[in-house]
Scaffold this motif. Structure first.
Motif, short mmCIF file in Angstrom:
data_model
loop_
_atom_site.label_atom_id
_atom_site.label_comp_id
_atom_site.label_asym_id
_atom_site.label_seq_id
_atom_site.Cartn_x
_atom_site.Cartn_y
_atom_site.Cartn_z
N GLY A 52 48.82 64.96 70.83
CA GLY A 52 48.85 63.75 70.05
C GLY A 52 50.21 63.09 70.05
N THR A 53 50.35 62.08 69.21
CA THR A 53 51.58 61.29 69.19
C THR A 53 52.38 61.46 67.89
OG1 THR A 53 50.41 59.37 68.28
CG2 THR A 53 50.54 59.53 70.69
N VAL A 54 51.82 62.19 66.94
CA VAL A 54 52.50 62.39 65.65
C VAL A 54 53.29 63.70 65.71
CG1 VAL A 54 52.18 62.68 63.17
CG2 VAL A 54 50.69 61.12 64.44
N SER A 55 54.54 63.62 65.33
CA SER A 55 55.40 64.80 65.45
C SER A 55 55.17 65.79 64.31
CB SER A 55 56.87 64.39 65.46
OG SER A 55 57.28 63.94 64.18
N ALA A 56 55.52 67.03 64.58
CA ALA A 56 55.46 68.07 63.55
C ALA A 56 56.38 67.71 62.39
CB ALA A 56 55.84 69.41 64.15
N ALA A 57 57.55 67.20 62.69
CA ALA A 57 58.51 66.86 61.64
C ALA A 57 57.97 65.80 60.69
CB ALA A 57 59.81 66.39 62.28
N GLY A 69 35.47 70.05 60.85
CA GLY A 69 36.53 69.18 60.37
C GLY A 69 37.82 69.39 61.13
N VAL A 70 38.66 68.36 61.20
CA VAL A 70 39.89 68.44 61.99
C VAL A 70 41.03 69.05 61.16
CG1 VAL A 70 41.57 67.16 63.36
CG2 VAL A 70 39.20 66.42 63.30
N VAL A 71 41.79 69.92 61.82
CA VAL A 71 42.95 70.56 61.20
C VAL A 71 44.16 70.38 62.10
CG1 VAL A 71 43.86 72.69 60.20
CG2 VAL A 71 41.37 72.35 60.34
N ALA A 72 45.27 69.95 61.52
CA ALA A 72 46.55 69.96 62.24
C ALA A 72 47.25 71.26 61.87
CB ALA A 72 47.40 68.76 61.83
N VAL A 73 47.45 72.12 62.86
CA VAL A 73 48.13 73.40 62.64
C VAL A 73 49.54 73.27 63.19
CG1 VAL A 73 48.00 75.89 62.92
CG2 VAL A 73 45.90 74.53 62.98
N ILE A 74 50.53 73.54 62.36
CA ILE A 74 51.93 73.30 62.74
C ILE A 74 52.71 74.61 62.69
CG2 ILE A 74 54.00 71.96 62.23
CD1 ILE A 74 52.10 70.07 60.59
N TYR A 75 53.40 74.88 63.79
CA TYR A 75 54.22 76.09 63.86
C TYR A 75 55.34 75.87 64.88
CZ TYR A 75 55.55 80.98 64.65
OH TYR A 75 56.25 82.15 64.76
N PHE A 99 47.19 59.72 57.73
CA PHE A 99 47.80 60.60 56.73
C PHE A 99 49.24 60.21 56.45
CE2 PHE A 99 50.11 64.61 55.84
CZ PHE A 99 49.47 64.99 54.66
N LEU A 100 49.99 59.90 57.49
CA LEU A 100 51.38 59.47 57.30
C LEU A 100 51.44 58.16 56.53
CD1 LEU A 100 53.07 60.22 60.75
CD2 LEU A 100 52.93 61.68 58.73
N ALA A 101 50.51 57.27 56.82
CA ALA A 101 50.54 55.95 56.20
C ALA A 101 50.13 55.97 54.73
CB ALA A 101 49.62 55.00 56.97
N SER A 102 49.32 56.96 54.35
CA SER A 102 48.77 56.98 52.99
C SER A 102 49.46 57.98 52.06
CB SER A 102 47.27 57.27 53.03
OG SER A 102 47.01 58.53 53.63
N ASN A 103 50.49 58.65 52.55
CA ASN A 103 51.21 59.62 51.72
C ASN A 103 52.73 59.37 51.76
OD1 ASN A 103 49.24 61.89 50.75
ND2 ASN A 103 48.60 61.42 52.84
N GLY A 135 42.07 63.90 65.60
CA GLY A 135 43.19 64.42 64.83
C GLY A 135 44.40 63.51 64.88
N ASP A 136 44.70 62.96 66.04
CA ASP A 136 45.85 62.07 66.17
C ASP A 136 45.66 60.82 65.31
OD1 ASP A 136 48.42 61.54 67.46
OD2 ASP A 136 47.37 59.92 68.49
N ARG A 137 44.44 60.29 65.32
CA ARG A 137 44.16 59.10 64.51
C ARG A 137 44.27 59.41 63.02
NH1 ARG A 137 39.43 57.06 62.44
NH2 ARG A 137 38.09 58.45 63.67
N LEU A 138 43.72 60.54 62.61
CA LEU A 138 43.78 60.90 61.19
C LEU A 138 45.19 61.28 60.76
CD1 LEU A 138 40.49 62.99 60.91
CD2 LEU A 138 40.90 60.67 60.09
N ALA A 139 45.97 61.84 61.65
CA ALA A 139 47.36 62.16 61.34
C ALA A 139 48.16 60.88 61.06
CB ALA A 139 48.00 62.96 62.46
#
Length: 230
Positions: A37-42, A146-152, A226-230, A219-223
């Motif tokens: 995707g295009t959204v970074s972990a940070a 459901g979509v999950v973004a797992v970050i590590y 998520f950034l825009a709404s939080n 997931g990329d679209r929802l991420a």
């Protein structure tokens, strides 16, 4: 669903070192260089620095640990920060079977579009705790597929909700999820002790559930939302 104990994991690693099968400095394979995707972990982690607890209590990460992990709520998602145990349940494969995994079960809570269990070796999926007085995942808008973004380790891997586990334990994902994140995917001795963030997007569903490319796209679209709404 595996019920790893810390004692067994430590003992297994010690035995391998003593037998000379692993060097003392052995580490998990390096993560893939590509970012899903295009959204970074940070950017995602910056939105989950504080927790508004929605669970009635907290979860343990393993049988032997105390309950320290809450489920937290955000706009459009829930999240938790935990360890990663390895789920090898579902279809029998070269690395996911009774010989490789003492806790192996030939089924998953959610199935492929053809009715077969999921394939833990090839499909990135996450395990959610079974419904209990602590938390009911379906009431929170979380469903199979459901979509999950797992970050590590500064990497994002998109997965689906693919299985359910014990009602008191949290922090588990499939062999494929771990491998993609550079975590040792061995179902008996692998996993990560901490540092894994799971962001589950509410009311999302990948179709078909076994399509990882569809999970990444959604997931990329929802991420981004998520950034825009939080």
């Amino acid at each position: 669903m595996r019920l790893r104990t810390l004692t067994l994991a430590a003992a297994s690693g010690t035995a391998l070192l003593a037998a000379g099968l692993l060097p003392a400095h052995a580490t998990a394979a390096a993560p893939r260089s590509a970012q899903e995707g295009t959204v970074s972990a940070a950017d995602l982690l910056a939105k989950v620095t504080s927790c508004s607890q929605i669970s009635n209590g907290k979860y343990r990460t393993d049988e032997e640990t105390s309950a320290t992990v809450p489920v937290c709520g955000k706009n459009g998602a829930v999240f938790w920060k935990a360890d990663m145990d390895i789920d090898c349940d579902g279809q029998r494969t070269a690395n996911c079977n009774e010989d490789r995994d003492p806790w192996f079960q030939a089924d998953t809570a959610f199935h492929q579009s053809d009715g077969k269990p999921l394939n833990a070796e090839t499909l990135p999926y996450v395990v959610v705790p079974s419904t209990s007085s602590i938390w009911n995942y379906s009431n929170a808008g979380i469903k199979g597929g459901g979509v999950v973004a797992v970050i590590y380790n500064n990497k994002v891997e998109y997965a689906v909700v693919g299985d359910t586990g014990p009602s008191q334990i949290i922090g588990e994902a499939s062999y494929a999820t771990a491998k993609a994140l550079g975590i040792d995917p061995d179902p008996e001795t692998g996993g990560a002790d901490s540092g894994v963030t799971y962001i589950l997007f509410k009311n999302s569903q990948v179709s078909p559930i076994e399509s990882h490319s569809a999970a990444v796209s959604l997931g990329d679209r929802l991420a981004k939302q998520f950034l825009a709404s939080n």
